[in-house]
Write a protein that holds these residues in place. Structure first.
Motif, PDB file in Angstrom:
ATOM      1  N   VAL A   1      46.096 126.012 -26.218  1.00 18.17           N
ATOM      2  CA  VAL A   1      47.578 125.621 -27.008  1.00 18.17           C
ATOM      3  C   VAL A   1      47.045 126.350 -28.336  1.00 18.17           C
ATOM      4  CG1 VAL A   1      48.018 123.408 -25.862  1.00 18.17           C
ATOM      5  CG2 VAL A   1      46.471 123.609 -27.612  1.00 18.17           C
ATOM      6  N   ALA A   2      48.075 126.705 -29.119  1.00 18.11           N
ATOM      7  CA  ALA A   2      48.064 127.461 -30.289  1.00 18.11           C
ATOM      8  C   ALA A   2      49.011 126.871 -31.228  1.00 18.11           C
ATOM      9  CB  ALA A   2      48.005 128.841 -29.845  1.00 18.11           C
ATOM     10  N   PRO A   3      48.822 126.480 -32.340  1.00 16.59           N
ATOM     11  CA  PRO A   3      49.946 126.070 -33.388  1.00 16.59           C
ATOM     12  C   PRO A   3      50.705 127.264 -33.666  1.00 16.59           C
ATOM     13  CG  PRO A   3      47.724 126.172 -34.568  1.00 16.59           C
ATOM     14  CD  PRO A   3      47.525 126.356 -32.891  1.00 16.59           C
ATOM     15  N   THR A   4      52.070 127.237 -33.956  1.00 16.61           N
ATOM     16  CA  THR A   4      52.713 128.318 -34.164  1.00 16.61           C
ATOM     17  C   THR A   4      54.114 127.717 -34.377  1.00 16.61           C
ATOM     18  OG1 THR A   4      53.790 130.536 -33.516  1.00 16.61           O
ATOM     19  CG2 THR A   4      53.573 128.759 -31.952  1.00 16.61           C
ATOM     20  N   ASP A   5      54.879 128.616 -35.526  1.00 20.84           N
ATOM     21  CA  ASP A   5      56.430 128.391 -35.754  1.00 20.84           C
ATOM     22  C   ASP A   5      57.372 129.306 -34.980  1.00 20.84           C
ATOM     23  OD1 ASP A   5      55.629 126.268 -37.379  1.00 20.84           O
ATOM     24  OD2 ASP A   5      55.357 127.733 -38.955  1.00 20.84           O
ATOM     25  N   GLN A   6      56.734 130.296 -34.123  1.00 16.23           N
ATOM     26  CA  GLN A   6      57.275 131.396 -33.335  1.00 16.23           C
ATOM     27  C   GLN A   6      58.275 130.742 -32.336  1.00 16.23           C
ATOM     28  OE1 GLN A   6      54.933 134.522 -31.999  1.00 16.23           O
ATOM     29  NE2 GLN A   6      53.729 134.679 -33.801  1.00 16.23           N
ATOM     30  N   VAL A   7      57.740 129.626 -31.474  1.00 11.03           N
ATOM     31  CA  VAL A   7      58.639 129.002 -30.550  1.00 11.03           C
ATOM     32  C   VAL A   7      58.287 127.489 -30.466  1.00 11.03           C
ATOM     33  CG1 VAL A   7      58.379 130.810 -28.950  1.00 11.03           C
ATOM     34  CG2 VAL A   7      56.705 129.133 -28.638  1.00 11.03           C
ATOM     35  N   ALA A   8      59.287 126.940 -30.103  1.00  8.88           N
ATOM     36  CA  ALA A   8      59.303 125.289 -30.098  1.00  8.88           C
ATOM     37  C   ALA A   8      58.046 124.742 -29.496  1.00  8.88           C
ATOM     38  CB  ALA A   8      60.136 124.587 -29.603  1.00  8.88           C
ATOM     39  N   ALA A   9      57.731 123.543 -30.021  1.00 14.62           N
ATOM     40  CA  ALA A   9      56.599 122.917 -29.424  1.00 14.62           C
ATOM     41  C   ALA A   9      56.521 122.766 -27.801  1.00 14.62           C
ATOM     42  CB  ALA A   9      56.017 121.563 -30.237  1.00 14.62           C
ATOM     43  N   ASN A  10      55.637 122.617 -27.155  1.00 13.23           N
ATOM     44  CA  ASN A  10      55.298 122.431 -25.755  1.00 13.23           C
ATOM     45  C   ASN A  10      56.114 123.708 -24.963  1.00 13.23           C
ATOM     46  OD1 ASN A  10      53.749 120.441 -25.703  1.00 13.23           O
ATOM     47  ND2 ASN A  10      55.403 119.061 -26.242  1.00 13.23           N
ATOM     48  N   HIS A  11      56.353 124.774 -25.712  1.00 13.26           N
ATOM     49  CA  HIS A  11      57.058 125.970 -25.129  1.00 13.26           C
ATOM     50  C   HIS A  11      55.985 126.977 -24.886  1.00 13.26           C
ATOM     51  CE1 HIS A  11      60.634 123.973 -25.538  1.00 13.26           C
ATOM     52  NE2 HIS A  11      61.424 124.909 -25.082  1.00 13.26           N
ATOM     53  N   VAL A  12      56.103 127.923 -24.014  1.00 13.15           N
ATOM     54  CA  VAL A  12      55.093 129.085 -23.638  1.00 13.15           C
ATOM     55  C   VAL A  12      55.198 130.042 -24.859  1.00 13.15           C
ATOM     56  CG1 VAL A  12      54.482 130.837 -22.003  1.00 13.15           C
ATOM     57  CG2 VAL A  12      55.405 128.850 -21.305  1.00 13.15           C
ATOM     58  N   LEU A  13      53.949 130.232 -25.382  1.00 13.83           N
ATOM     59  CA  LEU A  13      53.988 131.203 -26.579  1.00 13.83           C
ATOM     60  C   LEU A  13      53.450 132.549 -25.940  1.00 13.83           C
ATOM     61  CD1 LEU A  13      53.617 131.846 -29.551  1.00 13.83           C
ATOM     62  CD2 LEU A  13      51.044 131.045 -29.393  1.00 13.83           C
ATOM     63  N   THR A  14      52.579 132.716 -25.275  1.00 13.49           N
ATOM     64  CA  THR A  14      52.196 133.972 -24.697  1.00 13.49           C
ATOM     65  C   THR A  14      51.700 133.694 -23.261  1.00 13.49           C
ATOM     66  OG1 THR A  14      50.982 134.416 -26.715  1.00 13.49           O
ATOM     67  CG2 THR A  14      50.476 135.642 -24.907  1.00 13.49           C
ATOM     68  N   VAL A  15      52.030 134.730 -22.356  1.00 11.55           N
ATOM     69  CA  VAL A  15      51.751 134.887 -21.064  1.00 11.55           C
ATOM     70  C   VAL A  15      50.393 135.656 -20.877  1.00 11.55           C
ATOM     71  CG1 VAL A  15      52.379 135.488 -18.601  1.00 11.55           C
ATOM     72  CG2 VAL A  15      54.182 134.399 -20.074  1.00 11.55           C
ATOM     73  N   MET A  16      49.425 135.063 -20.569  1.00  7.17           N
ATOM     74  CA  MET A  16      48.153 135.866 -20.383  1.00  7.17           C
ATOM     75  C   MET A  16      48.228 136.517 -18.891  1.00  7.17           C
ATOM     76  SD  MET A  16      46.807 134.943 -23.029  1.00  7.17           S
ATOM     77  CE  MET A  16      44.830 135.515 -23.019  1.00  7.17           C
ATOM     78  N   GLN A  17      48.679 135.893 -17.878  1.00  6.69           N
ATOM     79  CA  GLN A  17      48.907 136.640 -16.553  1.00  6.69           C
ATOM     80  C   GLN A  17      50.274 136.077 -15.932  1.00  6.69           C
ATOM     81  OE1 GLN A  17      46.047 135.132 -13.258  1.00  6.69           O
ATOM     82  NE2 GLN A  17      45.359 137.052 -12.923  1.00  6.69           N
ATOM     83  N   LYS A  18      50.927 136.955 -15.462  1.00  2.00           N
ATOM     84  CA  LYS A  18      52.217 136.477 -14.650  1.00  2.00           C
ATOM     85  C   LYS A  18      52.078 135.627 -13.407  1.00  2.00           C
ATOM     86  CE  LYS A  18      54.846 140.596 -16.569  1.00  2.00           C
ATOM     87  NZ  LYS A  18      55.613 141.659 -16.111  1.00  2.00           N
TER      88      LYS A  18
END
Length: 200
Positions: A157-174
């Motif tokens: 998990v990573a704190p961010t303002d880019q997307v809403a909480a509990n949403h996928v920020l980055t896909v490491m592997q499809k």
């Protein structure tokens, strides 16, 4: 009445033994015929029952043989399906293998450039993805989507303002689905709400 007349009268009343014999014989013959008829009917019924029993036994044996044939056929079909079920997919994958081999040969050519190699890889990748899609495989690439544990695997998990909480920020592997079944979940980083700084 004189003795002589009496004797004649008694004689008239006596029955002729032949008449008695004929009468009894007449009564006896129908009974004998009836018994013979009954015996013949019983014998005929016995033969019919025996024939019916034989027919039922034959039908039972044929039914069991047919059932055994169906079972063996089903076993062969299941075995063939298990052994050769992927035949069509693998045959289609051979075209992708051919493209990779051509790409390798092209990459070793003196006139090969990074751009041409990258273009060849891109074409082969599109070919492979088209093949997967035609076989019901769907790519799971959930950037920005709500985290779904049925289809996503949280790596961190990573704190961010880019997307809403509990949403996928980055896909490491499809990930990949076969129709509605997950072949492999997407490995993702899940957004965490940033801590708000208290006002002074």
């Amino acid at each position: 009445m004189s003795k002589k007349g009496k004797t004649e009268h008694e004689h008239d009343q006596e029955t002729d033994p032949r008449d008695v014999s004929d009468s009894e014989s007449a009564d006896f013959v129908p009974d004998a015929n009836k018994e013979a008829t009954d015996a013949a009917e019983v014998e005929a019924m016995h033969r019919e029952l025996k024939d019916l029993k034989q027919k039922l036994q034959d039908q039972q044996l044929r039914g069991l043989a047919e059932l055994d044939n169906v079972r063996k056929r089903a076993e062969r079909e299941v075995a063939n399906s298990t052994r050769y079920g992927a035949e069509r997919l693998l045959r289609d994958l051979l075209a992708v293998c051919d493209s990779l081999e051509l790409g390798q040969q092209a990459a070793t050519a003196p006139e090969a450039t990074v751009a041409s190699i990258a273009e060849g890889l891109s074409l082969t990748h599109r070919q492979l993805m088209g093949l997967l899609e035609s076989n019901g495989v769907v790519v799971v690439d959930p950037v920005g989507e709500a985290f779904d544990p049925d289809f996503h695997e949280a790596v961190s998990v990573a704190p961010t303002d880019q997307v809403a909480a509990n949403h996928v920020l980055t896909v490491m592997q499809k990930g990949y689905r076969l129709h509605d079944r997950v072949l492999r979940p997407a490995r993702v980083v899940v957004a965490q709400a940033t801590a708000t700084t208290p006002r002074s």
